[in-house]
Enzyme design. Structure first.
Site, PDB file in Angstrom:
ATOM      1  N   GLY A 171       0.657  -1.075  -0.086  1.00 22.06           N
ATOM      2  CA  GLY A 171      -0.072  -0.138   0.104  1.00 22.06           C
ATOM      3  C   GLY A 171       0.885   1.086  -0.125  1.00 22.06           C
ATOM      4  O   GLY A 171       0.315   2.171   0.411  1.00 22.06           O
ATOM      5  N   LYS A 204     -16.269 -16.009  -9.008  1.00 24.70           N
ATOM      6  CA  LYS A 204     -15.627 -14.725  -9.123  1.00 24.70           C
ATOM      7  C   LYS A 204     -16.984 -13.488  -9.200  1.00 24.70           C
ATOM      8  O   LYS A 204     -16.808 -12.566  -8.663  1.00 24.70           O
ATOM      9  CB  LYS A 204     -14.792 -14.493 -10.663  1.00 24.70           C
ATOM     10  CG  LYS A 204     -13.928 -13.204 -10.555  1.00 24.70           C
ATOM     11  CD  LYS A 204     -13.135 -13.398 -11.577  1.00 24.70           C
ATOM     12  CE  LYS A 204     -12.132 -12.479 -11.710  1.00 24.70           C
ATOM     13  NZ  LYS A 204     -10.989 -12.524 -12.511  1.00 24.70           N
ATOM     14  N   MET A 264      -3.792  -7.428  -6.988  1.00 24.67           N
ATOM     15  CA  MET A 264      -2.972  -8.605  -7.756  1.00 24.67           C
ATOM     16  C   MET A 264      -4.239  -9.443  -8.281  1.00 24.67           C
ATOM     17  O   MET A 264      -4.058 -10.921  -8.031  1.00 24.67           O
ATOM     18  CB  MET A 264      -2.016  -9.237  -7.055  1.00 24.67           C
ATOM     19  CG  MET A 264      -0.872  -8.239  -6.978  1.00 24.67           C
ATOM     20  SD  MET A 264      -0.476  -7.487  -8.327  1.00 24.67           S
ATOM     21  CE  MET A 264       1.335  -6.657  -8.089  1.00 24.67           C
ATOM     22  N   ASN A 322      -5.241   1.935 -13.260  1.00 21.53           N
ATOM     23  CA  ASN A 322      -4.303   0.993 -12.835  1.00 21.53           C
ATOM     24  C   ASN A 322      -2.812   1.648 -13.057  1.00 21.53           C
ATOM     25  O   ASN A 322      -2.531   2.431 -13.694  1.00 21.53           O
ATOM     26  CB  ASN A 322      -4.220  -0.325 -13.506  1.00 21.53           C
ATOM     27  CG  ASN A 322      -3.198  -1.297 -12.901  1.00 21.53           C
ATOM     28  OD1 ASN A 322      -3.321  -1.499 -11.648  1.00 21.53           O
ATOM     29  ND2 ASN A 322      -2.769  -2.045 -13.760  1.00 21.53           N
ATOM     30  N   HIS A 370       1.160   0.429 -13.278  1.00 21.26           N
ATOM     31  CA  HIS A 370       1.953  -0.760 -13.718  1.00 21.26           C
ATOM     32  C   HIS A 370       3.530  -0.224 -13.587  1.00 21.26           C
ATOM     33  O   HIS A 370       3.827   0.831 -14.121  1.00 21.26           O
ATOM     34  CB  HIS A 370       1.611  -1.515 -15.007  1.00 21.26           C
ATOM     35  CG  HIS A 370       2.473  -2.514 -15.223  1.00 21.26           C
ATOM     36  ND1 HIS A 370       2.305  -3.641 -14.692  1.00 21.26           N
ATOM     37  CD2 HIS A 370       3.492  -2.760 -16.091  1.00 21.26           C
ATOM     38  CE1 HIS A 370       3.007  -4.668 -15.011  1.00 21.26           C
ATOM     39  NE2 HIS A 370       3.535  -4.020 -15.782  1.00 21.26           N
TER      40      HIS A 370
END
Ligand code: GAR
Length: 201
Positions: free
Chosen positions: A12, A65, A90, A107, A109
């Site tokens: 985090g 899911k 993740m 997001n 990356h």
């Protein structure tokens, strides 16, 4: 003011950078919710300390899911979330989830997409021997590490670089770039045209 949810699975540090930007007045958002799929995620402790509503949603309790995501959607709707910020989350979100929040999920990356997708972007780039790598912030679509790119910043790999030094340098860029991307979104300055994101001055 926009309501933001941050999804985390681990340390985090990006969440912390966002919290810091809000506290310093650099980012004018309501950090309404932190969601984690990992009970032990240090991100949950950071959220608690910052008095942000924080929830662990246990994937083991939801073999399907769709049910796991339905639970998350309940929390998002309760808080009227405008933007979902994936910060080291993740887990791949389903096509249905992404469609429901189309162009409202971003997001970060730790590589220059489309290179070195996946869970080990920094190490994969380092092991490959790249001379330049960096950080990407992008909208999330139904494919992994794929959606329209909002911001990228590159760095040159040094001759004496180690994986540890590279990780530290990448994270430093992340912690600057992510609050900036969130600010642009929240101020309505991002315009998506097919794969391209225009930043309106
Ligand atoms: C960050 O480096 C982020 O770019 C990466 O996980 C780390 C989370 O760190 N995400 C990915 O690799 C996504 N494919 P944090 O929990 O300290 O923010």
């Amino acid at each position: 003011m926009k309501n933001i949810a941050v999804f985390c699975s681990g340390k985090g540090t990006n969440l912390q950078a966002i919290i810091r930007a809000v506290k310093k007045g650099k980012l004018n958002v309501n950090l309404a919710l932190v969601i984690s799929d990992n009970k032990e995620a240090y991100a949950l402790k950071r959220a608690k300390k910052a008095k942000i509503k924080n929830i662990f949603v246990d994937p083991k309790q939801f073999p399907l899911k769709a049910d796991f995501e339905a639970k998350i959607i309940e929390y998002l709707e309760q808080e009227k979330i405008d933007l979902i910020v994936l910060a080291g989350f993740m887990r791949i979100l389903s096509r249905d989830f992404v469609t429901r929040f189309k162009n409202r999920i971003i997001n970060i990356h730790p590589a220059l997409l489309p290179s070195f997708k996946g869970a080990h972007g920094i190490k994969d780039a380092f092991d490959y021997g790249v001379k330049v790598t960096g950080v990407t912030v992008h909208f999330v679509d139904e494919l992994m590490d794929h959606g329209p790119i909002i911001l990228q910043e590159a760095l040159r790999v040094r001759e004496d670089e180690t994986l540890e030094s590279l990780e530290a340098r990448i994270h430093k860029i992340e912690h600057k770039l992510y609050p900036e991307a969130i600010r642009l979104f929240c101020e309505g300055k991002l315009k998506i045209e097919a794969r391209k994101v225009k930043i309106i001055a």
